[in-house]
Design a protein around this motif. Structure first.
Motif, mmCIF file in Angstrom:
data_model
loop_
_atom_site.group_PDB
_atom_site.id
_atom_site.type_symbol
_atom_site.label_atom_id
_atom_site.label_comp_id
_atom_site.label_asym_id
_atom_site.label_seq_id
_atom_site.Cartn_x
_atom_site.Cartn_y
_atom_site.Cartn_z
ATOM 1 N N LEU A 38 0.831 -1.204 0.000
ATOM 2 C CA LEU A 38 0.000 0.000 0.000
ATOM 3 C C LEU A 38 0.861 1.247 0.000
ATOM 4 N N GLN A 39 1.915 1.238 0.807
ATOM 5 C CA GLN A 39 2.796 2.399 0.847
ATOM 6 C C GLN A 39 3.480 2.604 -0.499
ATOM 7 N N ARG A 45 1.580 7.033 -6.556
ATOM 8 C CA ARG A 45 0.565 8.056 -6.853
ATOM 9 C C ARG A 45 1.067 9.441 -6.449
ATOM 10 N N GLY A 46 1.790 9.503 -5.333
ATOM 11 C CA GLY A 46 2.296 10.792 -4.889
ATOM 12 C C GLY A 46 3.326 11.379 -5.825
ATOM 13 N N ALA A 47 3.984 10.512 -6.610
ATOM 14 C CA ALA A 47 4.995 10.993 -7.556
ATOM 15 C C ALA A 47 4.382 11.519 -8.845
ATOM 16 N N TYR A 67 -7.152 8.434 -4.560
ATOM 17 C CA TYR A 67 -6.620 8.620 -3.213
ATOM 18 C C TYR A 67 -5.107 8.701 -3.232
ATOM 19 N N HIS A 68 -4.568 9.668 -2.481
ATOM 20 C CA HIS A 68 -3.140 9.916 -2.284
ATOM 21 C C HIS A 68 -2.489 10.641 -3.463
ATOM 22 N N ARG A 69 -3.257 11.018 -4.467
ATOM 23 C CA ARG A 69 -2.720 11.897 -5.508
ATOM 24 C C ARG A 69 -2.568 13.299 -4.952
ATOM 25 N N ARG A 70 -1.519 13.985 -5.369
ATOM 26 C CA ARG A 70 -1.380 15.394 -5.005
ATOM 27 C C ARG A 70 -2.404 16.225 -5.774
ATOM 28 N N VAL A 71 -2.789 17.339 -5.183
ATOM 29 C CA VAL A 71 -3.781 18.194 -5.822
ATOM 30 C C VAL A 71 -3.515 19.640 -5.438
ATOM 31 N N GLN A 72 -3.776 20.526 -6.383
ATOM 32 C CA GLN A 72 -3.685 21.975 -6.155
ATOM 33 C C GLN A 72 -5.066 22.558 -6.420
ATOM 34 N N LEU A 73 -5.677 23.134 -5.390
ATOM 35 C CA LEU A 73 -7.031 23.641 -5.529
ATOM 36 C C LEU A 73 -7.066 25.136 -5.272
ATOM 37 N N VAL A 139 -4.977 25.929 -2.073
ATOM 38 C CA VAL A 139 -4.773 24.852 -1.100
ATOM 39 C C VAL A 139 -4.008 23.722 -1.774
ATOM 40 N N ALA A 140 -2.881 23.340 -1.185
ATOM 41 C CA ALA A 140 -2.106 22.188 -1.659
ATOM 42 C C ALA A 140 -2.370 21.028 -0.721
ATOM 43 N N GLY A 141 -2.550 19.846 -1.292
ATOM 44 C CA GLY A 141 -2.818 18.705 -0.431
ATOM 45 C C GLY A 141 -2.779 17.391 -1.178
ATOM 46 N N ARG A 142 -3.275 16.363 -0.503
ATOM 47 C CA ARG A 142 -3.372 15.029 -1.090
ATOM 48 C C ARG A 142 -4.804 14.540 -0.951
ATOM 49 N N ILE A 143 -5.297 13.897 -1.975
ATOM 50 C CA ILE A 143 -6.655 13.362 -1.944
ATOM 51 C C ILE A 143 -6.697 12.192 -0.977
#
Length: 242
Positions: A38-39, A45-47, A67-73, A139-143
């Protein structure tokens, strides 16, 4: 006859104990492997490049793959709808998850898990208001999935402090069209919140430790059976024969 019966019972009990403890050990090994895989998927996905807001999932099935994708909102905070999820721990300390919807340019909204704040030791109903700027924000984050549900004794209400957050009920409560996911905020202006979000693989070492304990117990049971039921009787017979 009774001696043979006791030996048979002891053999069956030892065999069951060895099989059960060994099975539990292999289960912990499997759990560690699952967390590691999982990690690895999360890291992959984070890359990937940040997901644009217009590509955010609109169905739960689509959300699972994001899930765990980066996102810029970009959007504006629905500050009046901020809620505080109680009984959420960080490094063993009790506190709250601060949740605020972010209204996107298309009119839909995403629940943002903005961070964690500690509980007031004297008054558990006291929360520190989180600075929430008006106007458009980035907002920067991860789904992420919505926060895990905790057991609650009463039916959930519309209080500011609550135990769980059901997205469907929250959408009806706020009148917002919520996407079927949330976002872990990872960056932003100083607001007093901690954002040390959990990593699934953080418990791999714990599962490996549990596996070692179960395997050791299995070996101990087997060793005790061999010693008391096989080796010592053989030794006693040998002495009598000598």
């Amino acid at each position: 006859m009774r001696v043979h019966r006791r030996r048979l019972v002891a053999a069956i009990a030892a065999l069951l104990a060895v099989v059960l403890t060994a099975r539990l050990g292999f289960w912990q090994v499997d759990r560690a492997a699952e967390k590691t895989a999982l990690q690895s998927a999360i890291d992959d996905r984070g890359a990937q490049p940040p997901l644009p807001a217009e590509a955010l999932a609109r169905t739960p099935a689509e959300a699972d793959s994001q899930y765990h994708r980066r996102v810029q909102l970009t959007g504006r905070w629905a500050a009046a709808s901020t809620v505080y999820l109680d009984n959420r721990q960080l490094h063993g300390r009790p506190g709250f998850f601060v949740m605020t919807p972010l209204v996107l340019p298309d009119g839909s909204a995403v629940v943002v898990q903005r961070g964690w704040q500690p509980r007031d030791q004297a008054d558990r109903t006291k929360v520190v208001p989180t600075p929430t700027p008006a106007g458009e924000v980035a907002v920067a984050g991860r789904i992420a999935p919505p926060p895990a549900r905790l057991y609650e004794f009463e039916q959930p209400g519309a209080e500011r402090i609550r135990q769980n957050l059901d997205l469907d009920a929250y959408a009806r409560e706020t009148g917002l069209t919520l996407r079927p996911l949330s976002v872990w905020q990872t960056d932003g202006p100083p607001d007093g919140l901690e954002r040390d979000w959990p990593q699934p693989a953080a418990t791999v070492a714990r599962h490996q430790g549990y596996a070692f304990q179960w395997f050791a117990l299995s070996a101990l049971v087997a060793g005790l059976y061999v010693w008391f039921q096989l080796f010592r009787p053989w030794q006693q017979r040998r002495r009598r024969a000598g």
